[in-house]
Write an enzyme that holds these catalytic residues in place. Structure first.
Site, PDB file in Angstrom:
ATOM      1  N   CYS A 380     -34.994  99.723  78.201  1.00 29.09           N
ATOM      2  CA  CYS A 380     -33.772  99.700  78.996  1.00 29.09           C
ATOM      3  C   CYS A 380     -32.864  98.540  78.562  1.00 29.09           C
ATOM      4  O   CYS A 380     -32.271  98.612  77.486  1.00 29.09           O
ATOM      5  CB  CYS A 380     -34.111  99.694  80.478  1.00 29.09           C
ATOM      6  SG  CYS A 380     -32.807 100.443  81.467  1.00 29.09           S
ATOM      7  N   HIS A 524     -37.690 104.117  81.359  1.00 27.31           N
ATOM      8  CA  HIS A 524     -38.835 103.245  81.649  1.00 27.31           C
ATOM      9  C   HIS A 524     -40.155 103.997  81.474  1.00 27.31           C
ATOM     10  O   HIS A 524     -40.714 104.509  82.448  1.00 27.31           O
ATOM     11  CB  HIS A 524     -38.725 102.702  83.080  1.00 27.31           C
ATOM     12  CG  HIS A 524     -37.622 101.725  83.246  1.00 27.31           C
ATOM     13  ND1 HIS A 524     -37.756 100.387  82.940  1.00 27.31           N
ATOM     14  CD2 HIS A 524     -36.344 101.883  83.641  1.00 27.31           C
ATOM     15  CE1 HIS A 524     -36.618  99.767  83.166  1.00 27.31           C
ATOM     16  NE2 HIS A 524     -35.737 100.649  83.592  1.00 27.31           N
ATOM     17  N   GLU A 526     -42.992 102.851  81.066  1.00 28.41           N
ATOM     18  CA  GLU A 526     -44.111 102.178  81.745  1.00 28.41           C
ATOM     19  C   GLU A 526     -44.401 102.793  83.110  1.00 28.41           C
ATOM     20  O   GLU A 526     -45.508 102.673  83.639  1.00 28.41           O
ATOM     21  CB  GLU A 526     -43.844 100.670  81.861  1.00 28.41           C
ATOM     22  CG  GLU A 526     -42.771 100.228  82.864  1.00 28.41           C
ATOM     23  CD  GLU A 526     -41.344 100.281  82.328  1.00 28.41           C
ATOM     24  OE1 GLU A 526     -41.121 100.974  81.313  1.00 28.41           O
ATOM     25  OE2 GLU A 526     -40.457  99.643  82.935  1.00 28.41           O
TER      26      GLU A 526
HETATM   27  N1  GLN Z   1     -28.900  96.098  83.413  1.00 23.12           N
HETATM   28  C1  GLN Z   1     -28.984  97.240  82.564  1.00 23.12           C
HETATM   29  C2  GLN Z   1     -28.270  98.438  83.120  1.00 23.12           C
HETATM   30  O1  GLN Z   1     -28.002  98.490  84.298  1.00 23.12           O
HETATM   31  C3  GLN Z   1     -30.439  97.591  82.274  1.00 23.12           C
HETATM   32  C4  GLN Z   1     -31.186  98.020  83.474  1.00 23.12           C
HETATM   33  C5  GLN Z   1     -32.683  98.026  83.260  1.00 23.12           C
HETATM   34  O2  GLN Z   1     -33.173  97.396  82.329  1.00 23.12           O
HETATM   35  N2  GLN Z   1     -33.405  98.710  84.115  1.00 23.12           N
HETATM   36  O3  GLN Z   1     -27.973  99.359  82.386  1.00 23.12           O
END
Ligand code: GLN
Length: 552
Positions: A380, A524, A526
């Site tokens: 992310c 994600h 994970e």
């Molecule tokens: N802050 C980034 C976004 O909002 C990444 C978010 C995250 O890593 N879950 O896109």
């Protein structure tokens, strides 16, 4: 008929109620039963989505896009049952539902009270999906005696009264402190905690007693007598080397037998625990160790990255190695050369996160991994930072950055930008056939792309090989997205946009060809990994780290 197990906690918090619930779920499954686990949290936030990771640990996202408590992650990892929005509720959500109903006039002008209106709302939550599974395990967050928890305790008391007899049991998790001076485990706090429960009308059927040492028979008998439970319903829960030993240890301590007999079930099948034994064995008899540098922002609190920690462990289980994670505050690299910190790491991971703090450090770490050909996994925000690094270094966009950081500092909207938005704010996207739009003034808790979305993988890419499939579905939680504008320029430098949303608009995965292992994902992974089913990206990442370790 669905049977209900209510799991409460006493004496102190952080006793691992969630782990107890999750392990019990796994044990009941191993006997052939179907289960669902639910969490009822007494805090007043409507959901944990807007809480700081320092406050509440990680936010666990479900397929249907609910932002939930990290215990839901334990439930999924232990049972493999995908949680739903309807499996997690807080006082804030309950009160907000009740007040909305009141505003709509649904209570026909009655005075609204905790009993029965709030407790009814809680019971409706518990009852949803009744009959769909053999066992519903409901964990009440917090500790008995907390002011916020009272309506929940009252609701489960009422619920058990309203059901036919034998359909609900109460399991209470407590602590037996060890007092060195007299070399004894003390039962008094447990007695008091049970007294507190009984004063609100709940008599526990089973006591799970956490203790640093084995509980002598004398203490067990005393607890049974003073707390009015059967002797074989006092279950010892010793500290464990690995949380994945819990199902087997709990079985050996008699937890599932106690639950089965508390319900009066006759002729239950014996549990089949071979898979859990295999997991425990792989952890205990690991054949080597890899060192993974995790460069993040909330490194002081491992709970903030709970699912990452677990998914790395699962990758280790798949490769039969121990994963030694080294947590590094990204900000350090803004002051210091990363080399001494990262040299000697077999792989580098940058997890998800929010906000600008530490971002330049993360960008440096991604560059280090790319340049030195060290396996790299960006998740992310980690992927966004890697793309920014490549846009700066390979394409020459010197001020490449994320709109997130401009927004945060009040730049961007109408004023001058500090960064070229290689990562931009996403305010429109497709969810299946539905167009989702976010207005700039929408509530913070509702502005993210959340939950499960599909992605198509490029044929012949590394990720297509790892997944063994051309179409995947993964969980998301972000507001910002990698801009397609730079795609062809990045691709001319060996960067491959190997996973895209089905409409081709949103980059989901980038990788570098000719690098031992460099993958960034916008989702994600994970959140979908478990010890019995390690996520393929984590298994392969750890495999690459093992290979790297041998090369050094
Ligand atoms: N802050 C980034 C976004 O909002 C990444 C978010 C995250 O890593 N879950 O896109």
């Amino acid at each position: 008929m669905t049977r209900y197990v209510f799991i409460t906690g006493g004496v102190v918090s952080s006793l691992g109620k969630g782990l107890t619930a999750a392990s019990l779920g796994a044990l009941l499954q191993s006997r052939g039963y179907t289960v669902r686990l639910r969490k009822l949290d007494p805090y007043l936030n409507v959901d944990p989505g807007t809480m700081s990771p320092f406050e509440h640990g990680e936010v666990f996202v479900t397929d249907d896009g609910a932002e939930t408590d990290l215990d839901i992650g334990h439930y999924e990892r232990f049972t493999g049952v995908a949680a739903k929005r309807s499996d997690c509720v807080s006082s804030g959500r309950i009160y907000s539902n009740v007040l909305e109903k009141e505003r709509r006039g649904e209570f026909l002008g009655k005075t609204i009270q905790v009993i029965p209106h709030v407790t009814n709302e809680i019971k409706d939550f518990i009852r949803a999906g009744d009959g769909e599974v053999d066992f519903m395990l409901c964990e009440i967050g917090g500790t008995v005696g907390d002011i916020e928890g009272l309506p929940f305790f009252e609701a489960i008391r009422q619920f058990s009264r309203e059901r036919e007899p034998g359909c609900c049991i109460f399991l209470h998790v407590t602590l037996l402190p060890y007092i060195e001076a007299c070399n004894e485990l003390k039962t008094k706090p447990t007695q008091h905690s049970v007294k507190e429960l009984r004063s609100i009308g709940i008599s526990p059927d089973i006591l799970v007693c956490r203790s640093e040492r084995p509980i002598p028979q004398k203490e067990r008998d005393k607890i049974a007598l003073f707390c009015n439970v059967r002797g074989d319903s006092v279950i010892s829960a010793p500290n464990l080397k690995s949380i994945y030993d819990a199902p087997i240890t709990y079985h050996e301590e008699g937890l599932d037998d106690a639950v089965i007999s508390a319900f009066g079930i006759k002729g239950a099948k014996a549990p089949r625990l071979s898979k859990w034994r295999e997991v425990a064995d792989r952890i205990k008899n690991a054949e080597g160790e890899v060192r993974i540098a995790v460069v993040g922002k909330y490194t002081g609190l491992e709970d903030a990255y709970k699912s990452i920690v677990e998914a790395l462990t699962h990758g280790g289980i798949a490769n039969k190695v121990k994963v030694n994670a080294k947590w590094i505050e990204a900000e350090i690299f803004e002051r210091e050369d990363p080399t001494p910190w990262l040299d000697g790491s077999d792989a580098i991971l940058i997890p998800g996160g929010f906000g600008e703090r530490g971002s330049e450090g993360k960008i440096k770490a991604a560059g280090f991994a790319r340049d030195r050909k060290i396996p790299f996994f960006g998740i992310c925000l980690g992927m966004q930072m890697a793309v920014i690094e490549m846009a700066r270094t390979l394409v020459g966009v010197d001020n490449a950055g994320s709109e997130e950081f401009d927004h945060e500092s009040g730049n961007g909207a109408g004023t001058e930008r500090r960064f070229e938005p290689v990562v931009y704010h996403l305010n429109k996207w497709m969810q299946g056939d539905r167009l989702i739009e976010r207005k700039p003034d929408c509530e913070r808790g509702a502005s993210m792309r959340l939950g499960e979305y599909p992605a198509l993988l490029a044929e012949g890419s590394r990720v297509a090989g790892i997944y063994g499939s051309g179409r995947i579905s993964e969980r998301h939680r972000h507001r910002y997205e990698v801009a397609l504008e730079y795609r062809s320029r990045l691709e001319s430098h060996g960067v491959v946009f190997s996973g895209m949303s089905p409409d081709g608009e949103l980059p989901e995965i980038v990788e570098i060809s000719g690098h031992p292992w460099f993958i960034g994902v916008q989702f994600h992974p994970e959140l979908k990994s478990s010890p019995l089913n390690p996520h393929p990206l984590f298994s392969d990442f750890i495999r690459a780290a093992v290979q790297q370790a041998r090369l050094i």
